[in-house]
Write a protein that holds these residues in place. Structure first.
Motif, short mmCIF file in Angstrom:
data_model
loop_
_atom_site.label_atom_id
_atom_site.label_comp_id
_atom_site.label_asym_id
_atom_site.label_seq_id
_atom_site.Cartn_x
_atom_site.Cartn_y
_atom_site.Cartn_z
N VAL A 26 0.86 -1.18 0.00
CA VAL A 26 0.00 0.00 0.00
C VAL A 26 0.89 1.23 0.00
CG1 VAL A 26 -1.78 1.30 1.24
CG2 VAL A 26 -1.79 -1.21 1.30
N ILE A 27 0.65 2.12 -0.96
CA ILE A 27 1.36 3.39 -1.02
C ILE A 27 0.32 4.48 -0.76
CG2 ILE A 27 2.69 4.99 -2.45
CD1 ILE A 27 3.67 2.51 -4.03
N GLU A 32 -4.56 9.92 -2.31
CA GLU A 32 -5.05 8.59 -2.66
C GLU A 32 -4.18 7.49 -2.07
OE1 GLU A 32 -4.93 8.63 -6.92
OE2 GLU A 32 -2.77 8.41 -6.99
N GLU A 33 -4.69 6.26 -2.16
CA GLU A 33 -3.93 5.08 -1.79
C GLU A 33 -3.82 4.20 -3.03
OE1 GLU A 33 -6.01 3.07 1.33
OE2 GLU A 33 -5.23 4.40 2.87
N LEU A 34 -2.62 3.69 -3.27
CA LEU A 34 -2.39 2.72 -4.33
C LEU A 34 -2.21 1.37 -3.64
CD1 LEU A 34 0.20 4.77 -6.40
CD2 LEU A 34 -2.23 4.49 -6.88
N VAL A 35 -3.13 0.44 -3.90
CA VAL A 35 -3.10 -0.87 -3.24
C VAL A 35 -2.77 -1.93 -4.28
CG1 VAL A 35 -4.39 -2.52 -1.86
CG2 VAL A 35 -4.83 -0.07 -1.59
N PHE A 36 -1.60 -2.55 -4.11
CA PHE A 36 -1.15 -3.62 -5.00
C PHE A 36 -1.43 -4.94 -4.30
CE2 PHE A 36 1.38 0.05 -5.96
CZ PHE A 36 1.63 0.01 -7.32
N SER A 37 -2.42 -5.71 -4.79
CA SER A 37 -2.77 -6.98 -4.16
C SER A 37 -1.99 -8.14 -4.76
CB SER A 37 -4.26 -7.25 -4.27
OG SER A 37 -4.96 -6.27 -3.53
N GLY A 64 -8.68 8.38 2.87
CA GLY A 64 -9.83 8.39 3.80
C GLY A 64 -9.76 9.46 4.86
N GLY A 65 -9.91 10.70 4.51
CA GLY A 65 -10.06 11.75 5.51
C GLY A 65 -8.79 12.16 6.22
N GLY A 66 -7.66 12.16 5.54
CA GLY A 66 -6.44 12.73 6.09
C GLY A 66 -5.90 12.03 7.30
N ASP A 91 -13.08 -0.19 4.53
CA ASP A 91 -11.95 -0.84 3.86
C ASP A 91 -11.10 -1.63 4.85
OD1 ASP A 91 -12.69 0.22 1.45
OD2 ASP A 91 -11.15 1.79 1.41
N ASP A 92 -10.91 -1.07 6.06
CA ASP A 92 -10.14 -1.77 7.09
C ASP A 92 -10.87 -3.04 7.54
OD1 ASP A 92 -8.36 0.29 6.87
OD2 ASP A 92 -8.68 1.10 8.89
#
Length: 126
Positions: A26-27, A32-37, A64-66, A91-92
């Motif tokens: 996860v970056i 934004e978040e970049l999620v590499f699964s 998600g809201g800073g 998401d969590d």
């Protein structure tokens, strides 16, 4: 070039290359978040400097809201009543449920018990 020969040359130059058995990367940026699964991660160690190469197709999510999980923990501390369900990001909950093989309700309960700590919640359920 032959991969074996390439590895020998890198070793001669003092570069150690190894593959990591990563399940997810996860970056997080401000936006934004970049999620590499489904990811391939290679670590290169050259002269004491470690470099990581991530290969895969990311899923892009809005931030998600800073503050991500830390913000959720603070919100959870402030919410003392029935609002606790809003303090933990969905998401969590999904991530913990998937990783631990548990229901979303159990995942949410574990996250609330561990103040939003993903790793601790997963460990609690396993």
């Amino acid at each position: 070039m032959n991969p074996r020969k390439m590895k020998q040359m890198m070793k001669q130059m003092g570069i150690d290359v190894s593959e990591l058995d990563a399940e997810e990367v996860v970056i997080r940026t401000a936006d934004e978040e970049l999620v590499f699964s489904d990811v391939q991660v290679t670590r290169m160690d050259a002269q004491g400097q470690e470099t990581y190469q991530v290969v895969g197709e990311p899923e892009v999510r809005e931030a998600g809201g800073g503050g991500g999980t830390a913000g959720a923990v603070e919100a959870g501390d402030e919410a003392e009543g029935g609002d606790e369900g809003d303090a933990i990001p969905e998401d969590d909950v999904e991530l913990v449920a998937t990783r631990a093989g548990a229901s979303k309700a159990d995942a949410r309960e574990a996250l609330e018990a561990e103040d939003g700590d993903l790793a601790a919640a997963i460990a609690r359920l396993e």
